[in-house]
Motif scaffolding. Structure first.
Motif, mmCIF file in Angstrom:
data_model
loop_
_atom_site.group_PDB
_atom_site.id
_atom_site.type_symbol
_atom_site.label_atom_id
_atom_site.label_comp_id
_atom_site.label_asym_id
_atom_site.label_seq_id
_atom_site.Cartn_x
_atom_site.Cartn_y
_atom_site.Cartn_z
ATOM 1 N N SER A 81 0.877 -1.178 0.000
ATOM 2 C CA SER A 81 0.000 0.000 0.000
ATOM 3 C C SER A 81 0.911 1.223 0.000
ATOM 4 O O SER A 81 2.135 1.079 0.053
ATOM 5 C CB SER A 81 -0.923 -0.012 1.228
ATOM 6 O OG SER A 81 -0.154 0.115 2.406
ATOM 7 N N CYS A 82 0.309 2.424 -0.027
ATOM 8 C CA CYS A 82 1.138 3.629 -0.235
ATOM 9 C C CYS A 82 2.098 3.909 0.906
ATOM 10 O O CYS A 82 3.131 4.536 0.719
ATOM 11 C CB CYS A 82 0.248 4.840 -0.520
ATOM 12 S SG CYS A 82 -0.269 5.768 0.943
ATOM 13 N N ARG A 83 1.758 3.475 2.121
ATOM 14 C CA ARG A 83 2.598 3.604 3.329
ATOM 15 C C ARG A 83 2.669 5.034 3.868
ATOM 16 O O ARG A 83 3.357 5.280 4.858
ATOM 17 C CB ARG A 83 4.033 3.080 3.112
ATOM 18 C CG ARG A 83 4.077 1.693 2.516
ATOM 19 C CD ARG A 83 5.490 1.172 2.350
ATOM 20 N NE ARG A 83 5.481 -0.073 1.577
ATOM 21 C CZ ARG A 83 6.420 -0.992 1.674
ATOM 22 N NH1 ARG A 83 7.428 -0.839 2.473
ATOM 23 N NH2 ARG A 83 6.329 -2.081 0.937
ATOM 24 N N GLU A 84 2.019 5.990 3.218
ATOM 25 C CA GLU A 84 2.167 7.385 3.614
ATOM 26 C C GLU A 84 0.872 8.030 4.100
ATOM 27 O O GLU A 84 0.910 8.950 4.911
ATOM 28 C CB GLU A 84 2.698 8.206 2.430
ATOM 29 C CG GLU A 84 4.185 7.988 2.223
ATOM 30 C CD GLU A 84 4.670 8.486 0.872
ATOM 31 O OE1 GLU A 84 3.864 9.085 0.128
ATOM 32 O OE2 GLU A 84 5.857 8.253 0.580
ATOM 33 N N CYS A 85 -0.257 7.591 3.611
ATOM 34 C CA CYS A 85 -1.528 8.254 3.948
ATOM 35 C C CYS A 85 -1.881 7.993 5.413
ATOM 36 O O CYS A 85 -1.245 7.190 6.086
ATOM 37 C CB CYS A 85 -2.642 7.746 3.035
ATOM 38 S SG CYS A 85 -3.164 6.056 3.414
ATOM 39 N N SER A 86 -2.930 8.655 5.893
ATOM 40 C CA SER A 86 -3.271 8.519 7.318
ATOM 41 C C SER A 86 -3.702 7.089 7.641
ATOM 42 O O SER A 86 -3.407 6.582 8.721
ATOM 43 C CB SER A 86 -4.349 9.536 7.703
ATOM 44 O OG SER A 86 -5.473 9.362 6.879
ATOM 45 N N ALA A 87 -4.369 6.422 6.695
ATOM 46 C CA ALA A 87 -4.772 5.034 6.959
ATOM 47 C C ALA A 87 -3.549 4.131 7.099
ATOM 48 O O ALA A 87 -3.458 3.325 8.030
ATOM 49 C CB ALA A 87 -5.679 4.535 5.830
ATOM 50 N N CYS A 88 -2.603 4.271 6.177
ATOM 51 C CA CYS A 88 -1.379 3.459 6.259
ATOM 52 C C CYS A 88 -0.607 3.769 7.534
ATOM 53 O O CYS A 88 -0.098 2.863 8.195
ATOM 54 C CB CYS A 88 -0.502 3.670 5.040
ATOM 55 S SG CYS A 88 -1.142 2.889 3.551
ATOM 56 N N GLN A 89 -0.544 5.053 7.899
ATOM 57 C CA GLN A 89 0.163 5.430 9.129
ATOM 58 C C GLN A 89 -0.482 4.778 10.350
ATOM 59 O O GLN A 89 0.183 4.463 11.330
ATOM 60 C CB GLN A 89 0.157 6.960 9.295
ATOM 61 C CG GLN A 89 0.970 7.702 8.243
ATOM 62 C CD GLN A 89 2.469 7.481 8.386
ATOM 63 O OE1 GLN A 89 3.003 7.506 9.483
ATOM 64 N NE2 GLN A 89 3.128 7.217 7.277
ATOM 65 N N TYR A 105 -7.663 0.454 4.029
ATOM 66 C CA TYR A 105 -8.387 1.688 3.702
ATOM 67 C C TYR A 105 -7.446 2.747 3.114
ATOM 68 O O TYR A 105 -7.738 3.945 3.167
ATOM 69 C CB TYR A 105 -9.083 2.233 4.956
ATOM 70 C CG TYR A 105 -10.039 1.266 5.612
ATOM 71 C CD1 TYR A 105 -11.070 0.687 4.879
ATOM 72 C CD2 TYR A 105 -9.920 0.914 6.955
ATOM 73 C CE1 TYR A 105 -11.953 -0.218 5.475
ATOM 74 C CE2 TYR A 105 -10.794 0.021 7.557
ATOM 75 C CZ TYR A 105 -11.812 -0.549 6.805
ATOM 76 O OH TYR A 105 -12.675 -1.432 7.394
ATOM 77 N N CYS A 106 -6.323 2.308 2.564
ATOM 78 C CA CYS A 106 -5.323 3.221 2.000
ATOM 79 C C CYS A 106 -5.976 4.219 1.044
ATOM 80 O O CYS A 106 -6.801 3.849 0.206
ATOM 81 C CB CYS A 106 -4.240 2.419 1.270
ATOM 82 S SG CYS A 106 -3.038 3.456 0.429
ATOM 83 N N GLU A 107 -5.593 5.494 1.198
ATOM 84 C CA GLU A 107 -6.165 6.545 0.344
ATOM 85 C C GLU A 107 -5.393 6.674 -0.965
ATOM 86 O O GLU A 107 -5.843 7.362 -1.886
ATOM 87 C CB GLU A 107 -6.141 7.887 1.102
ATOM 88 C CG GLU A 107 -7.080 7.874 2.299
ATOM 89 C CD GLU A 107 -6.571 8.703 3.483
ATOM 90 O OE1 GLU A 107 -5.818 9.674 3.271
ATOM 91 O OE2 GLU A 107 -6.948 8.351 4.627
ATOM 92 N N GLY A 108 -4.233 6.020 -1.022
ATOM 93 C CA GLY A 108 -3.448 6.027 -2.258
ATOM 94 C C GLY A 108 -3.796 4.810 -3.091
ATOM 95 O O GLY A 108 -4.780 4.796 -3.832
ATOM 96 N N HIS A 109 -3.015 3.751 -2.917
ATOM 97 C CA HIS A 109 -3.250 2.531 -3.689
ATOM 98 C C HIS A 109 -2.950 1.329 -2.810
ATOM 99 O O HIS A 109 -1.848 1.234 -2.260
ATOM 100 C CB HIS A 109 -2.349 2.512 -4.936
ATOM 101 C CG HIS A 109 -2.418 1.230 -5.710
ATOM 102 N ND1 HIS A 109 -3.508 0.878 -6.477
ATOM 103 C CD2 HIS A 109 -1.543 0.194 -5.813
ATOM 104 C CE1 HIS A 109 -3.294 -0.297 -7.042
ATOM 105 N NE2 HIS A 109 -2.116 -0.743 -6.654
HETATM 106 ZN ZN ZN Z 1 -1.911 4.526 2.139
#
Ligand code: ZN
Ligand code: NAP
Ligand code: ZN
Length: 347
Positions: free
Chosen positions: A93-101, A107-111
Motif C-alpha cells: 500500500s502507499c505507506r504514507e496516507c493517514s490510513a497506512c500510518q 483503507y489506503c487513500e493512495g493505492h
Molecule cells: Zn496509504
C-alpha cells in the motif's frame, strides 16, 4: 523471473485449472514464501466469476495464504528462512496516507495492492494470489504465524479470521453484549468463535437448520433459522451488534429490527446485487448500518497472536488443487464445514 505452478482461470466463465505464472525476483525487502496452504474464500468465487464487475484475467485467486520462508532479500530484518508466515488480502500500500500510518492499509487513500485481481504499486503489474506454489511479498506485509498451530487451519484466519475479528473489536463486543452472527460459513464460523472468546452472548442466524449442533459447538448459546418468520418476531430489539456475513442478496430490514436502540449491524458479506430498504427501522431506534473491510497488518498480527494464545483456528476441509471447482460449487450451496483449504503441495 521464476515461473511457478498455480491454479487460476482465464475468463469469468472458465473453470479453475492449472497454469503457470511468474513471480518477481526478491528485492532487498522481499520475502519468498513457499505456500503450503491457501483457503478458499467466497470472495475468490465472486471475483473468479466477475460477480463484482471488476475482474481482470488471467486470475489466480487466493488470499488466505500460509507457508514457509524460503529466501529473504538482503535488507529483510523481520523474517528468516524457515519461519512460518501468512499473507492476507493485500501485499502492499502507499505507506504514507493517514490510513497506512494507522496500520489500516486496507483503507489506503493512495493505492492498496490487493493480493490478486489487483495491481502492484507500479499500478501496472497484475497481482496473482495464493492458489500457487510460492509468492514474493515485502516483509512489511507478511504476518508471523505460530508454527505450533495446524497450518491448514490457520490459513483462513488471514481473511475470514481478520474480517470478523476487526469489526467485533471495533464495536467493542465483549461480556454483557448480545451478538448475532448471520450466516454460518467461512466468515460466520470464525465470527462465532471470536465473539464467544471475547465473552459475548452469541446467537447464530442461519438458513441451514442442520448447522445448529455445530453452531453450539463453536460457541453460540442460541440458534435460530431465518427461514422461519417467527424468528424475526421473537428476536425483535434483542441485539447490541449483528455481524452479517451473508454472501447473497437478501432483505436487510428484518435484521435491522432485531437491533436494540443504538445497536449496529455491520455488513461484511458482499453480494453481487444491491439491496434497497426503508430507513424507518434505522431512524426509529437510532440504529447504525455499517460495513467493514478485512483488517490492517497490525490488527491481523494481533488477531493471529490472540488465536495462538486461545488456540483458535478454522474448521477446515483440506483438498487437492484438482478439487477447487467442486469446492466452489459446494461453497455456493453453503455446503462447507466451514472452510475449504487447498493443499498447495498438490500443484
Ligand atoms: Zn496509504
Ligand atoms: P461462505 O463460506 O459461502 O458463507 C456464507 C454463508 O452465508 C453461507 O454459509 C450461508 O450460511 C449464508 N448464505 C448463503 N446464501 C444465503 C442466502 N441466499 N440467504 C441467506 N444466507 C445465505 O462465504 P464467506 O467466505 O464466509 O464470505 C461471505 C461473504 O463475505 C462473501 O460475500 C465474501 O465475498 C465476503 N467477504 C467480505 C470480506 C470483507 O472484508 N468485508 C472479506 C471476506 C469475504 P447459512 O447456511 O448459515 O445460512
Ligand atoms: Zn476473503
Amino acid at each position: 523471473m521464476p515461473t511457478i505452478s498455480a491454479y487460476g482461470t482465464a475468463a469469468a466463465t472458465s473453470p479453475i485449472s492449472a497454469m503457470k505464472i511468474e513471480r518477481r525476483n526478491a528485492r532487498p525487502h522481499d520475502v519468498v514464501i513457499r505456500i503450503s496452504h491457501c483457503g478458499i474464500c467466497h470472495s475468490d468465487i465472486h471475483q473468479a466469476r466477475n460477480e463484482w464487475g471488476n475482474a481482470t484475467f488471467p486470475m489466480v485467486p487466493g488470499h488466505e495464504i500460509v507457508g514457509t520462508v524460503e529466501k529473504v532479500g538482503g535488507s529483510v530484518t523481520k523474517f528468516k528462512v524457515g519461519d512460518t508466515v501468512g499473507v492476507g488480502c493485500f501485499v502492499d500500500s502507499c505507506r504514507e496516507c493517514s490510513a497506512c500510518q494507522a496500520s489500516e492499509q486496507q483503507y489506503c487513500e493512495g493505492h492498496t495492492a490487493f493480493t490478486y485481481n489487483g495491481l502492484e504499486m507500479d499500478k501496472t503489474t497484475p497481482t496473482q494470489g495464493g492458489y500457487s506454489k510460492s509468492i514474493v511479498v515485502d516483509e512489511n506485509y507478511v504476518l508471523r504465524v505460530n508454527a505450533n498451530l495446524d497450518a491448514a487451519a490457520v490459513a483462513p484466519l488471514l481473511c475470514a479470521g481478520i474480517t470478523t475479528y476487526s469489526p467485533l473489536r471495533h464495536w467493542k463486543v465483549g461480556k454483557g453484549k448480545k451478538v448475532a452472527i448471520v450466516g454460518l460459513g467461512g466468515l460466520g464460523h470464525m465470527g462465532v468463535k471470536f465473539a464467544h472468546a471475547m465473552g459475548a452472548e452469541v446467537t447464530v442466524l442461519s438458513t441451514s437448520a442442520n448447522k445448529q449442533v455445530d453452531a453450539e459447538r463453536l460457541g453460540a448459546q442460541h440458534f435460530s433459522v431465518t427461514k422461519d418468520p417467527q424468528t424475526f418476531e421473537k428476536l425483535q430489539g434483542r441485539f447490541d451488534f449483528i455481524l452479517n456475513t451473508v454472501s447473497a442478496s437478501h432483505d436487510l430490514l428484518p435484521y435491522l429490527n432485531l437491533l436494540k436502540t443504538d445497536g449496529a449491524m455491520c455488513l461484511v458479506g458482499v453480494p453481487d446485487q444491491p439491496t434497497a430498504f426503508h430507513p424507518f427501522p434505522l431512524i426509529m431506534k437510532r440504529r447504525t448500518l455499517a460495513g467493514s473491510l478485512i483488517g490492517g497488518i497490525k490488527e491481523t498480527q494481533e488477531m493471529l497472536d490472540f488465536c495462538a494464545e486461545k488456540n483458535i483456528v478454522a474448521d477446515v476441509e483440506v483438498i487437492g488443487a484438482d478439487r477447487i471447482n467442486e469446492a466452489f460449487e459446494r461453497t455456493i450451496k453453503a455446503d462447507v464445514r466451514y472452510r475449504f483449504v487447498v493443499d498447495c503441495s498438490t500443484m
